[in-house]
Design an enzyme around this catalytic site. Structure first.
Site, PDB file in Angstrom:
ATOM      1  N   ARG A   1       0.840  -1.207   0.000  1.00 50.54           N
ATOM      2  CA  ARG A   1       0.000   0.000   0.000  1.00 50.54           C
ATOM      3  C   ARG A   1       0.873   1.255   0.000  1.00 50.54           C
ATOM      4  O   ARG A   1       0.586   2.228  -0.702  1.00 50.54           O
ATOM      5  CB  ARG A   1      -0.946  -0.016   1.212  1.00 50.54           C
TER       6      ARG A   1
ATOM      7  N   LYS B   1      -2.756   7.350   1.413  1.00 53.78           N
ATOM      8  CA  LYS B   1      -2.482   7.587   2.833  1.00 53.78           C
ATOM      9  C   LYS B   1      -1.351   8.614   2.880  1.00 53.78           C
ATOM     10  O   LYS B   1      -0.179   8.270   3.056  1.00 53.78           O
ATOM     11  CB  LYS B   1      -2.091   6.254   3.485  1.00 53.78           C
TER      12      LYS B   1
ATOM     13  N   GLU C   1     -16.220   6.100   5.904  1.00 54.06           N
ATOM     14  CA  GLU C   1     -15.431   5.440   6.955  1.00 54.06           C
ATOM     15  C   GLU C   1     -15.400   6.376   8.153  1.00 54.06           C
ATOM     16  O   GLU C   1     -16.169   7.336   8.205  1.00 54.06           O
ATOM     17  CB  GLU C   1     -14.018   5.144   6.452  1.00 54.06           C
TER      18      GLU C   1
HETATM   19  N1  PMP Z   1      -9.252   4.866   7.428  1.00 57.19           N
HETATM   20  C1  PMP Z   1      -8.362   5.830   7.648  1.00 57.19           C
HETATM   21  C2  PMP Z   1      -8.671   7.208   7.243  1.00 57.19           C
HETATM   22  C3  PMP Z   1      -7.139   5.519   8.268  1.00 57.19           C
HETATM   23  O1  PMP Z   1      -6.233   6.470   8.478  1.00 57.19           O
HETATM   24  C4  PMP Z   1      -6.875   4.188   8.653  1.00 57.19           C
HETATM   25  C5  PMP Z   1      -5.567   3.830   9.294  1.00 57.19           C
HETATM   26  N2  PMP Z   1      -5.435   4.392  10.571  1.00 57.19           N
HETATM   27  C6  PMP Z   1      -7.858   3.222   8.431  1.00 57.19           C
HETATM   28  C7  PMP Z   1      -9.034   3.592   7.787  1.00 57.19           C
HETATM   29  C8  PMP Z   1      -7.644   1.782   8.815  1.00 57.19           C
HETATM   30  O2  PMP Z   1      -6.715   1.176   7.949  1.00 57.19           O
HETATM   31  P1  PMP Z   1      -5.712   0.043   8.455  1.00 57.19           P
HETATM   32  O3  PMP Z   1      -6.543  -1.077   8.919  1.00 57.19           O
HETATM   33  O4  PMP Z   1      -4.899  -0.303   7.269  1.00 57.19           O
HETATM   34  O5  PMP Z   1      -4.912   0.639   9.563  1.00 57.19           O
END
Ligand code: PMP
Length: 292
Positions: free
Chosen positions: A50, A149, A182
């Site tokens: 990623r 990200k 989300e």
């Molecule tokens: N959404 C956002 C905006 C995030 O920053 C994150 C990570 N903190 C997640 C979802 C969760 O992703 P992951 O399970 O890969 O940490």
């Protein structure tokens, strides 16, 4: 604490970057948050995939190979003797001039911090989080893909401020069309009539590593899981709700906009999923070569 910067492991007090780094000046860079459980790095390959994909999306050439990044990550964990903790991996555009032009930044910087993390108190896992619907929306894909990200998390920070001001721990962020995307730092799932639902990635959700791990677990547990366009109606009328994220793992959410979700308590399926994730997290991953 030892911190990795551009090939060197430095003492915390010496771990510094330039004020001309475009990561600082413009939020120009990408990052990852990764967990260490029982001396193993959880889903390192997926996190690095990623990271490299996000870097590619913003035309940022990571100066080391995937394998070198893998090695640097586990070496930083080993150097700090961490058996459980959190890794923050940052790639910045590097030192440039006081102008946007990324071509003036000849060398991107790689920073790896391995430390402890405790995002939410135990109470949040026992009793569940309270959520609000944030007024701040996820950015439109045509502005900045929510899949990147990036070091520019101001959108999420603004939404988090709203949550905190409302006395809540997290909040649901909608996309431009008003569909649930989300939370500010976590993905969201709901459960209704024994089936699980989560917003599609194209709704504006990050393609979460924990989200994927939970979807695999649901599959193994023969609990149907659907990626859907979700509205607040669906959350208000759900039987259960839970969030997923690297730092948070899986945790229950019991209220949205002061309305209880289902019974207003962590539900049985949510608790089963939380337990299954704990078992998974502590049983797989790349072992760290500690020096005893
Ligand atoms: N959404 C956002 C905006 C995030 O920053 C994150 C990570 N903190 C997640 C979802 C969760 O992703 P992951 O399970 O890969 O940490």
């Amino acid at each position: 604490m030892k911190i990795y910067i551009d090939g060197q492991l430095l003492d915390e007090k010496d771990a510094k970057i330039s004020v001309f780094d475009h990561g600082l000046l413009y939020g120009d860079g990408v990052f990852e948050g990764i967990r260490i459980y029982s001396g193993r790095v959880f889903r390192l390959t997926e996190h690095l995939k990623r990271l490299y994909a996000c870097a590619r999306a913003i035309s940022l050439n990571i100066p080391i190979t995937f394998e070198e990044m893998e090695r640097a990550t586990v070496e930083t964990v080993a150097a700090n003797g961490l058996r459980d903790g959190y890794i923050r991996l940052v790639v910045t555009r590097g030192v440039g001039t006081l102008g946007l032009d990324p071509n003036r930044c000849p060398k991107p910087s790689v920073i790896i911090i391995a430390a402890g993390i405790k995002l939410y108190p135990q109470e949040a896992y026992d009793h569940g989080l309270k959520l609000i619907t944030c007024a701040t929306r996820r950015p439109a894909p045509a502005a900045l893909s929510p899949q990147v990200k990036s070091l520019n998390y101001l959108n999420n920070v603004m939404a988090k401020i709203e949550c905190l001001q409302a006395g809540c721990d997290e909040g649901i962020m909608l996309n431009e069309q008003g569909y649930v995307a989300e939370c500010t730092g976590d993905n969201v799932f709901i459960i209704k009539n024994g089936e699980v639902y989560t917003p599609t990635i194209s709704s504006g959700a990050l393609d979460g590593i924990t989200r994927r791990a939970v979807m695999e677990l649901l599959n193994k547990m023969s609990i149907p899981c659907h990626e859907v366009m979700m509205t607040r109606f669906d959350v208000y009328t759900a039987d259960e709700c839970f969030l997923t994220g690297t730092a948070a793992e899986a945790l229950p959410a019991v209220m949205l906009d002061t309305r209880p979700i289902g019974s207003g308590k962590p539900g049985p399926t949510t608790l089963k999923i939380i337990e299954a994730f704990k078992v998974l997290a502590n049983s797989e991953g790349s072992p760290v070569p500690y020096k005893e």
